[in-house]
Design a protein around this motif. Structure first.
Motif, PDB file in Angstrom:
ATOM      1  N   HIS A  62      47.845  42.470  36.688  1.00 38.78           N
ATOM      2  CA  HIS A  62      47.881  41.189  37.525  1.00 38.78           C
ATOM      3  C   HIS A  62      46.434  40.910  38.040  1.00 38.78           C
ATOM      4  N   PHE A  63      46.431  39.539  38.431  1.00 43.24           N
ATOM      5  CA  PHE A  63      45.263  38.925  38.884  1.00 43.24           C
ATOM      6  C   PHE A  63      45.461  37.744  39.476  1.00 43.24           C
ATOM      7  N   GLN A  64      44.829  37.258  40.198  1.00 48.79           N
ATOM      8  CA  GLN A  64      44.550  35.581  40.740  1.00 48.79           C
ATOM      9  C   GLN A  64      43.377  35.061  40.220  1.00 48.79           C
ATOM     10  N   THR A  65      43.685  33.882  39.721  1.00 51.71           N
ATOM     11  CA  THR A  65      42.590  32.914  39.213  1.00 51.71           C
ATOM     12  C   THR A  65      41.861  31.696  40.199  1.00 51.71           C
ATOM     13  N   GLY A  66      40.830  31.115  39.748  1.00 54.60           N
ATOM     14  CA  GLY A  66      40.314  30.075  40.657  1.00 54.60           C
ATOM     15  C   GLY A  66      39.999  30.064  42.009  1.00 54.60           C
ATOM     16  N   ASP A  67      40.502  29.344  42.904  1.00 53.75           N
ATOM     17  CA  ASP A  67      40.054  29.436  44.028  1.00 53.75           C
ATOM     18  C   ASP A  67      40.870  30.540  44.842  1.00 53.75           C
ATOM     19  N   TYR A  68      41.646  31.222  44.150  1.00 53.82           N
ATOM     20  CA  TYR A  68      42.535  32.212  44.912  1.00 53.82           C
ATOM     21  C   TYR A  68      42.241  33.480  44.383  1.00 53.82           C
ATOM     22  N   GLU A  69      41.294  33.743  43.443  1.00 56.27           N
ATOM     23  CA  GLU A  69      40.769  35.187  43.120  1.00 56.27           C
ATOM     24  C   GLU A  69      40.901  36.216  44.294  1.00 56.27           C
ATOM     25  N   GLN A  70      41.014  37.121  43.628  1.00 57.08           N
ATOM     26  CA  GLN A  70      41.285  38.350  44.831  1.00 57.08           C
ATOM     27  C   GLN A  70      40.444  39.661  44.640  1.00 57.08           C
ATOM     28  N   SER A  71      39.740  40.101  45.597  1.00 59.89           N
ATOM     29  CA  SER A  71      39.302  41.385  45.414  1.00 59.89           C
ATOM     30  C   SER A  71      40.409  42.358  46.311  1.00 59.89           C
ATOM     31  N   LYS A  72      40.523  43.738  46.034  1.00 59.72           N
ATOM     32  CA  LYS A  72      41.394  44.367  46.565  1.00 59.72           C
ATOM     33  C   LYS A  72      41.028  45.677  46.804  1.00 59.72           C
ATOM     34  N   LEU A  73      41.368  46.406  47.839  1.00 62.85           N
ATOM     35  CA  LEU A  73      41.188  47.672  48.224  1.00 62.85           C
ATOM     36  C   LEU A  73      42.518  48.529  48.213  1.00 62.85           C
ATOM     37  N   VAL A  74      42.841  49.224  47.379  1.00 66.81           N
ATOM     38  CA  VAL A  74      44.152  49.805  47.088  1.00 66.81           C
ATOM     39  C   VAL A  74      44.179  51.484  47.507  1.00 66.81           C
ATOM     40  N   ARG A  75      45.089  51.777  48.249  1.00 65.37           N
ATOM     41  CA  ARG A  75      45.203  53.102  48.625  1.00 65.37           C
ATOM     42  C   ARG A  75      46.951  53.717  48.558  1.00 65.37           C
ATOM     43  N   VAL A  76      47.117  54.710  48.192  1.00 70.27           N
ATOM     44  CA  VAL A  76      48.511  55.266  48.398  1.00 70.27           C
ATOM     45  C   VAL A  76      48.796  55.953  49.756  1.00 70.27           C
ATOM     46  N   VAL A  77      50.048  55.507  50.504  1.00 72.65           N
ATOM     47  CA  VAL A  77      50.178  55.893  51.611  1.00 72.65           C
ATOM     48  C   VAL A  77      50.925  57.429  51.472  1.00 72.65           C
ATOM     49  N   LYS A  78      51.959  57.233  50.501  1.00 75.14           N
ATOM     50  CA  LYS A  78      52.827  58.265  50.090  1.00 75.14           C
ATOM     51  C   LYS A  78      53.022  58.534  48.712  1.00 75.14           C
ATOM     52  N   GLY A  79      53.010  59.570  47.881  1.00 69.39           N
ATOM     53  CA  GLY A  79      53.202  59.749  46.618  1.00 69.39           C
ATOM     54  C   GLY A  79      51.986  59.774  45.579  1.00 69.39           C
ATOM     55  N   ALA A  80      52.062  58.983  44.534  1.00 68.65           N
ATOM     56  CA  ALA A  80      50.638  59.071  43.740  1.00 68.65           C
ATOM     57  C   ALA A  80      50.996  58.104  42.708  1.00 68.65           C
ATOM     58  N   VAL A  81      49.780  57.434  42.262  1.00 67.70           N
ATOM     59  CA  VAL A  81      49.826  56.582  41.289  1.00 67.70           C
ATOM     60  C   VAL A  81      48.534  56.725  40.225  1.00 67.70           C
ATOM     61  N   LEU A  82      48.547  56.310  39.114  1.00 66.38           N
ATOM     62  CA  LEU A  82      47.502  56.087  38.226  1.00 66.38           C
ATOM     63  C   LEU A  82      46.958  54.643  38.584  1.00 66.38           C
ATOM     64  N   ASP A  83      45.922  54.310  39.083  1.00 66.56           N
ATOM     65  CA  ASP A  83      45.660  53.148  39.407  1.00 66.56           C
ATOM     66  C   ASP A  83      44.579  52.460  38.611  1.00 66.56           C
ATOM     67  N   LEU A  84      44.592  51.394  37.976  1.00 63.47           N
ATOM     68  CA  LEU A  84      43.756  51.048  36.689  1.00 63.47           C
ATOM     69  C   LEU A  84      43.292  49.642  37.056  1.00 63.47           C
ATOM     70  N   CYS A  85      42.198  49.282  36.593  1.00 65.80           N
ATOM     71  CA  CYS A  85      41.517  47.714  36.732  1.00 65.80           C
ATOM     72  C   CYS A  85      40.760  47.506  35.308  1.00 65.80           C
ATOM     73  N   VAL A  86      41.043  46.337  34.762  1.00 63.07           N
ATOM     74  CA  VAL A  86      40.422  45.833  33.760  1.00 63.07           C
ATOM     75  C   VAL A  86      39.448  44.908  33.966  1.00 63.07           C
ATOM     76  N   ASP A  87      38.148  44.833  33.865  1.00 57.56           N
ATOM     77  CA  ASP A  87      37.148  43.784  33.838  1.00 57.56           C
ATOM     78  C   ASP A  87      37.411  42.637  32.925  1.00 57.56           C
ATOM     79  N   ILE A  88      37.877  41.554  33.402  1.00 59.00           N
ATOM     80  CA  ILE A  88      38.142  40.370  32.586  1.00 59.00           C
ATOM     81  C   ILE A  88      37.285  38.924  32.936  1.00 59.00           C
ATOM     82  N   ARG A  89      36.096  39.538  33.554  1.00 60.52           N
ATOM     83  CA  ARG A  89      34.909  38.408  33.904  1.00 60.52           C
ATOM     84  C   ARG A  89      34.145  38.118  32.592  1.00 60.52           C
ATOM     85  N   ARG A  90      34.134  37.056  32.026  1.00 62.70           N
ATOM     86  CA  ARG A  90      33.445  36.592  30.847  1.00 62.70           C
ATOM     87  C   ARG A  90      32.169  36.796  31.228  1.00 62.70           C
ATOM     88  N   GLY A  91      31.541  37.267  30.336  1.00 57.60           N
ATOM     89  CA  GLY A  91      29.848  37.536  30.166  1.00 57.60           C
ATOM     90  C   GLY A  91      29.640  38.658  30.886  1.00 57.60           C
TER      91      GLY A  91
END
Length: 183
Positions: A62-91
């Motif tokens: 997921h992502f937000q576009t335009g004026d509502y683009e978001q940076s995120k700081l992600v953490r797990v409080v309980k349990g575990a995840v495989l956290d993943l991001c993809v660079d979709i910035r043109r250029g």
């Protein structure tokens, strides 16, 4: 706190300094001054989100576009995840590349996902609680997404696709090239 650069520009893994004793533990999960000094980025988080999921749930990409683009700081409080991001910035020099890290309640690592990235996570343990800060408010009309199994991205989620639990919305997301061709 230590901050490690990833293979993607402006994407970082944060590892807090944890103080433990017989009472439990304490750590500073975020400090804007330290973050700016270590990364050169100024972030003003305005919204916190939390979700709880079962093992096998994949949320994203997921992502937000335009004026509502978001940076995120992600953490797990309980349990575990495989956290993943993809660079979709043109250029971007790392356009179309992805990075993943296991975030869990024991390592207390966090992933900083900059604006212009798609983000998702695969839940590795039942009853996992994930929390993330955003530097912009959610706006439904600005949401976007990329299909989790886009062949061009070649993401290894570590489990077979028939074990993955998706929302109906995430099942029909476009591939990255389809998304780019829509724009």
């Amino acid at each position: 706190m230590t901050i490690e650069e990833t293979c993607l520009k402006d994407c970082y893994v944060l590892k807090p300094t944890i103080f433990e004793d017989h009472r439990g533990y304490f750590f500073e999960s975020f400090n804007a001054d330290k973050f700016q000094k270590m990364t050169g980025l100024t972030i003003n988080f305005v919204q916190d989100n939390e979700s709880k999921s079962s093992k096998g749930v994949l949320r994203g990409l997921h992502f937000q576009t335009g004026d509502y683009e978001q940076s995120k700081l992600v953490r797990v409080v309980k349990g575990a995840v495989l956290d993943l991001c993809v660079d979709i910035r043109r250029g971007s020099l790392t356009f179309g590349q992805h990075f993943s890290v296991e975030l869990n309640e024991d390592n207390k690592k966090q992933l900083f996902v900059p604006k212009g990235f798609a983000h998702g996570f695969l839940v590795l343990k039942n009853e996992t609680i994930i929390n993330y800060k955003c530097d912009n408010f959610y706006q439904k009309d600005s949401e976007g997404g990329i299909l989790f199994n886009d062949k061009d991205l070649n993401i290894d989620w570590g489990i077979s696709e028939d074990e993955i639990i998706l929302s109906d919305k995430d099942k029909i997301l476009p591939t990255l090239s389809e998304y780019l061709n829509e724009k």
